[in-house]
Design a protein around this motif. Structure first.
Motif, PDB file in Angstrom:
ATOM      1  N   ILE A  48      -2.176  11.533  12.515  1.00 41.66           N
ATOM      2  CA  ILE A  48      -1.767  10.803  11.315  1.00 41.66           C
ATOM      3  C   ILE A  48      -2.715   9.623  11.136  1.00 41.66           C
ATOM      4  CG2 ILE A  48       0.101   9.507  10.204  1.00 41.66           C
ATOM      5  CD1 ILE A  48       0.703  12.494  10.619  1.00 41.66           C
ATOM      6  N   LYS A  49      -3.412   9.592  10.012  1.00 41.80           N
ATOM      7  CA  LYS A  49      -4.426   8.567   9.779  1.00 41.80           C
ATOM      8  C   LYS A  49      -4.035   7.565   8.691  1.00 41.80           C
ATOM      9  CE  LYS A  49      -8.106  11.660  11.255  1.00 41.80           C
ATOM     10  NZ  LYS A  49      -8.474  11.080  12.523  1.00 41.80           N
ATOM     11  N   ASP A  50      -3.015   7.873   7.893  1.00 48.61           N
ATOM     12  CA  ASP A  50      -2.607   7.025   6.779  1.00 48.61           C
ATOM     13  C   ASP A  50      -1.307   6.298   7.129  1.00 48.61           C
ATOM     14  OD1 ASP A  50      -1.485   6.042   4.370  1.00 48.61           O
ATOM     15  OD2 ASP A  50      -2.504   7.576   3.202  1.00 48.61           O
ATOM     16  N   PRO A  51      -1.248   4.958   7.006  1.00 56.38           N
ATOM     17  CA  PRO A  51      -0.020   4.233   7.308  1.00 56.38           C
ATOM     18  C   PRO A  51       1.190   4.716   6.499  1.00 56.38           C
ATOM     19  CG  PRO A  51      -1.840   2.702   7.109  1.00 56.38           C
ATOM     20  CD  PRO A  51      -2.355   4.057   6.667  1.00 56.38           C
ATOM     21  N   LEU A  52       0.975   5.128   5.255  1.00 59.21           N
ATOM     22  CA  LEU A  52       2.087   5.620   4.439  1.00 59.21           C
ATOM     23  C   LEU A  52       2.658   6.911   5.030  1.00 59.21           C
ATOM     24  CD1 LEU A  52       3.846   5.116   1.997  1.00 59.21           C
ATOM     25  CD2 LEU A  52       2.164   6.340   0.604  1.00 59.21           C
ATOM     26  N   ASP A  53       1.795   7.800   5.509  1.00 66.41           N
ATOM     27  CA  ASP A  53       2.261   9.034   6.159  1.00 66.41           C
ATOM     28  C   ASP A  53       3.056   8.722   7.426  1.00 66.41           C
ATOM     29  OD1 ASP A  53       1.071  10.609   4.200  1.00 66.41           O
ATOM     30  OD2 ASP A  53      -0.770  10.901   5.366  1.00 66.41           O
ATOM     31  N   ALA A  54       2.608   7.730   8.185  1.00 67.75           N
ATOM     32  CA  ALA A  54       3.323   7.329   9.394  1.00 67.75           C
ATOM     33  C   ALA A  54       4.711   6.798   9.035  1.00 67.75           C
ATOM     34  CB  ALA A  54       2.524   6.274  10.162  1.00 67.75           C
ATOM     35  N   ALA A  55       4.791   5.963   8.005  1.00 69.64           N
ATOM     36  CA  ALA A  55       6.071   5.401   7.579  1.00 69.64           C
ATOM     37  C   ALA A  55       7.023   6.493   7.100  1.00 69.64           C
ATOM     38  CB  ALA A  55       5.855   4.360   6.484  1.00 69.64           C
ATOM     39  N   ILE A  56       6.503   7.488   6.411  1.00 72.97           N
ATOM     40  CA  ILE A  56       7.344   8.597   5.938  1.00 72.97           C
ATOM     41  C   ILE A  56       7.896   9.388   7.122  1.00 72.97           C
ATOM     42  CG2 ILE A  56       7.276  10.812   4.721  1.00 72.97           C
ATOM     43  CD1 ILE A  56       5.344   9.380   2.705  1.00 72.97           C
ATOM     44  N   MET A  57       7.083   9.616   8.147  1.00 69.14           N
ATOM     45  CA  MET A  57       7.559  10.315   9.349  1.00 69.14           C
ATOM     46  C   MET A  57       8.676   9.527  10.029  1.00 69.14           C
ATOM     47  SD  MET A  57       4.206  11.882  11.213  1.00 69.14           S
ATOM     48  CE  MET A  57       5.196  12.653  12.491  1.00 69.14           C
ATOM     49  N   VAL A  58       8.491   8.227  10.161  1.00 63.84           N
ATOM     50  CA  VAL A  58       9.510   7.390  10.793  1.00 63.84           C
ATOM     51  C   VAL A  58      10.784   7.376   9.941  1.00 63.84           C
ATOM     52  CG1 VAL A  58      10.076   5.022  11.452  1.00 63.84           C
ATOM     53  CG2 VAL A  58       7.848   5.991  12.053  1.00 63.84           C
ATOM     54  N   GLN A  59      10.612   7.301   8.629  1.00 67.66           N
ATOM     55  CA  GLN A  59      11.764   7.294   7.725  1.00 67.66           C
ATOM     56  C   GLN A  59      12.603   8.567   7.893  1.00 67.66           C
ATOM     57  OE1 GLN A  59      11.124   7.754   3.436  1.00 67.66           O
ATOM     58  NE2 GLN A  59      12.431   5.954   3.161  1.00 67.66           N
ATOM     59  N   ARG A  60      11.960   9.704   8.048  1.00 67.34           N
ATOM     60  CA  ARG A  60      12.691  10.961   8.246  1.00 67.34           C
ATOM     61  C   ARG A  60      13.567  10.895   9.496  1.00 67.34           C
ATOM     62  NH1 ARG A  60       7.497  14.362   7.282  1.00 67.34           N
ATOM     63  NH2 ARG A  60       7.426  14.366   5.027  1.00 67.34           N
ATOM     64  N   GLU A  61      13.013  10.353  10.580  1.00 73.22           N
ATOM     65  CA  GLU A  61      13.779  10.265  11.830  1.00 73.22           C
ATOM     66  C   GLU A  61      14.925   9.259  11.720  1.00 73.22           C
ATOM     67  OE1 GLU A  61      13.705  12.176  14.662  1.00 73.22           O
ATOM     68  OE2 GLU A  61      12.515  13.359  13.252  1.00 73.22           O
ATOM     69  N   ILE A  62      14.683   8.137  11.057  1.00 71.94           N
ATOM     70  CA  ILE A  62      15.733   7.141  10.865  1.00 71.94           C
ATOM     71  C   ILE A  62      16.883   7.744  10.069  1.00 71.94           C
ATOM     72  CG2 ILE A  62      16.279   4.941   9.715  1.00 71.94           C
ATOM     73  CD1 ILE A  62      14.759   4.622  12.376  1.00 71.94           C
ATOM     74  N   ARG A  63      16.562   8.493   9.031  1.00 68.41           N
ATOM     75  CA  ARG A  63      17.607   9.160   8.229  1.00 68.41           C
ATOM     76  C   ARG A  63      18.323  10.219   9.045  1.00 68.41           C
ATOM     77  NH1 ARG A  63      14.716   9.897   2.350  1.00 68.41           N
ATOM     78  NH2 ARG A  63      15.076   7.770   1.650  1.00 68.41           N
ATOM     79  N   ARG A  64      17.573  10.992   9.833  1.00 71.53           N
ATOM     80  CA  ARG A  64      18.174  12.049  10.656  1.00 71.53           C
ATOM     81  C   ARG A  64      19.180  11.447  11.635  1.00 71.53           C
ATOM     82  NH1 ARG A  64      17.711  14.296  15.474  1.00 71.53           N
ATOM     83  NH2 ARG A  64      16.014  12.982  16.181  1.00 71.53           N
ATOM     84  N   LEU A  65      18.880  10.249  12.131  1.00 74.38           N
ATOM     85  CA  LEU A  65      19.776   9.552  13.048  1.00 74.38           C
ATOM     86  C   LEU A  65      20.900   8.807  12.324  1.00 74.38           C
ATOM     87  CD1 LEU A  65      17.052   8.159  15.452  1.00 74.38           C
ATOM     88  CD2 LEU A  65      18.677  10.019  15.927  1.00 74.38           C
ATOM     89  N   ASN A  66      20.874   8.871  11.009  1.00 74.64           N
ATOM     90  CA  ASN A  66      21.889   8.228  10.161  1.00 74.64           C
ATOM     91  C   ASN A  66      21.934   6.709  10.376  1.00 74.64           C
ATOM     92  OD1 ASN A  66      23.749   8.426   8.097  1.00 74.64           O
ATOM     93  ND2 ASN A  66      25.477   8.506   9.491  1.00 74.64           N
ATOM     94  N   LEU A  67      20.758   6.105  10.518  1.00 80.68           N
ATOM     95  CA  LEU A  67      20.647   4.661  10.677  1.00 80.68           C
ATOM     96  C   LEU A  67      20.315   4.014   9.342  1.00 80.68           C
ATOM     97  CD1 LEU A  67      18.599   4.523  13.987  1.00 80.68           C
ATOM     98  CD2 LEU A  67      21.071   4.240  13.694  1.00 80.68           C
ATOM     99  N   GLN A  68      20.743   2.797   9.172  1.00 81.53           N
ATOM    100  CA  GLN A  68      20.502   2.061   7.940  1.00 81.53           C
ATOM    101  C   GLN A  68      19.403   1.036   8.200  1.00 81.53           C
ATOM    102  OE1 GLN A  68      23.865  -0.195   6.612  1.00 81.53           O
ATOM    103  NE2 GLN A  68      23.269  -0.018   4.478  1.00 81.53           N
ATOM    104  N   ALA A  69      18.239   1.272   7.626  1.00 85.95           N
ATOM    105  CA  ALA A  69      17.105   0.379   7.833  1.00 85.95           C
ATOM    106  C   ALA A  69      16.092   0.599   6.718  1.00 85.95           C
ATOM    107  CB  ALA A  69      16.458   0.648   9.190  1.00 85.95           C
ATOM    108  N   GLU A  70      15.141  -0.323   6.616  1.00 83.98           N
ATOM    109  CA  GLU A  70      14.015  -0.164   5.695  1.00 83.98           C
ATOM    110  C   GLU A  70      12.769   0.120   6.522  1.00 83.98           C
ATOM    111  OE1 GLU A  70      14.315  -2.799   1.894  1.00 83.98           O
ATOM    112  OE2 GLU A  70      14.781  -4.035   3.655  1.00 83.98           O
ATOM    113  N   ILE A  71      11.889   0.943   5.986  1.00 78.33           N
ATOM    114  CA  ILE A  71      10.666   1.315   6.697  1.00 78.33           C
ATOM    115  C   ILE A  71       9.467   0.957   5.829  1.00 78.33           C
ATOM    116  CG2 ILE A  71       9.329   3.201   7.678  1.00 78.33           C
ATOM    117  CD1 ILE A  71      13.080   3.382   7.494  1.00 78.33           C
ATOM    118  N   PHE A  72       8.474   0.332   6.472  1.00 78.73           N
ATOM    119  CA  PHE A  72       7.243  -0.052   5.790  1.00 78.73           C
ATOM    120  C   PHE A  72       6.052   0.553   6.523  1.00 78.73           C
ATOM    121  CE2 PHE A  72      10.340  -3.357   4.999  1.00 78.73           C
ATOM    122  CZ  PHE A  72      10.188  -3.612   3.652  1.00 78.73           C
ATOM    123  N   PRO A  73       4.974   0.863   5.804  1.00 77.77           N
ATOM    124  CA  PRO A  73       3.750   1.306   6.473  1.00 77.77           C
ATOM    125  C   PRO A  73       3.072   0.120   7.150  1.00 77.77           C
ATOM    126  CG  PRO A  73       3.418   1.191   4.097  1.00 77.77           C
ATOM    127  CD  PRO A  73       4.853   0.863   4.345  1.00 77.77           C
TER     128      PRO A  73
END
Length: 88
Positions: free
Chosen positions: A33-58
């Motif tokens: 993963i070379k793009d910060p936005l792609d990294a943030a999207i990957m993390v966002q997917r896991e946060i949602r899968r865990l049903n956590l409430q948070a904001e994610i930034f690149p």
């Protein structure tokens, strides 16, 4: 929705945060993963899968090249939450 860079840093005041890397190991420029936005999207997917409430930034983390940091930094997801968010 992950905000595009640059974004207003004032939204991070009085919040807890964690930086999460998505590239395995310390491979320098051979990272997947070379793009910060792609990294943030990957993390966002896991946060949602865990049903956590948070904001994610690149973001980018910079550490010594001799330890495997790619030139320019390693893309990461920055997870933030406030004490008012009940799921985290």
């Amino acid at each position: 929705m992950v905000p595009a860079m640059p974004f207003d840093l004032s939204s991070l005041m009085n919040r807890a945060s964690a930086v999460i890397g998505v590239n395995p190991g310390y491979e320098g420029d051979a990272m997947t993963i070379k793009d910060p936005l792609d990294a943030a999207i990957m993390v966002q997917r896991e946060i949602r899968r865990l049903n956590l409430q948070a904001e994610i930034f690149p973001g980018l983390v910079v550490y010594p090249v001799k330890f495997g940091c790619p030139v320019g930094g390693e893309p990461v997801g920055v997870v933030t939450w406030s004490p008012r968010m009940t799921s985290v």
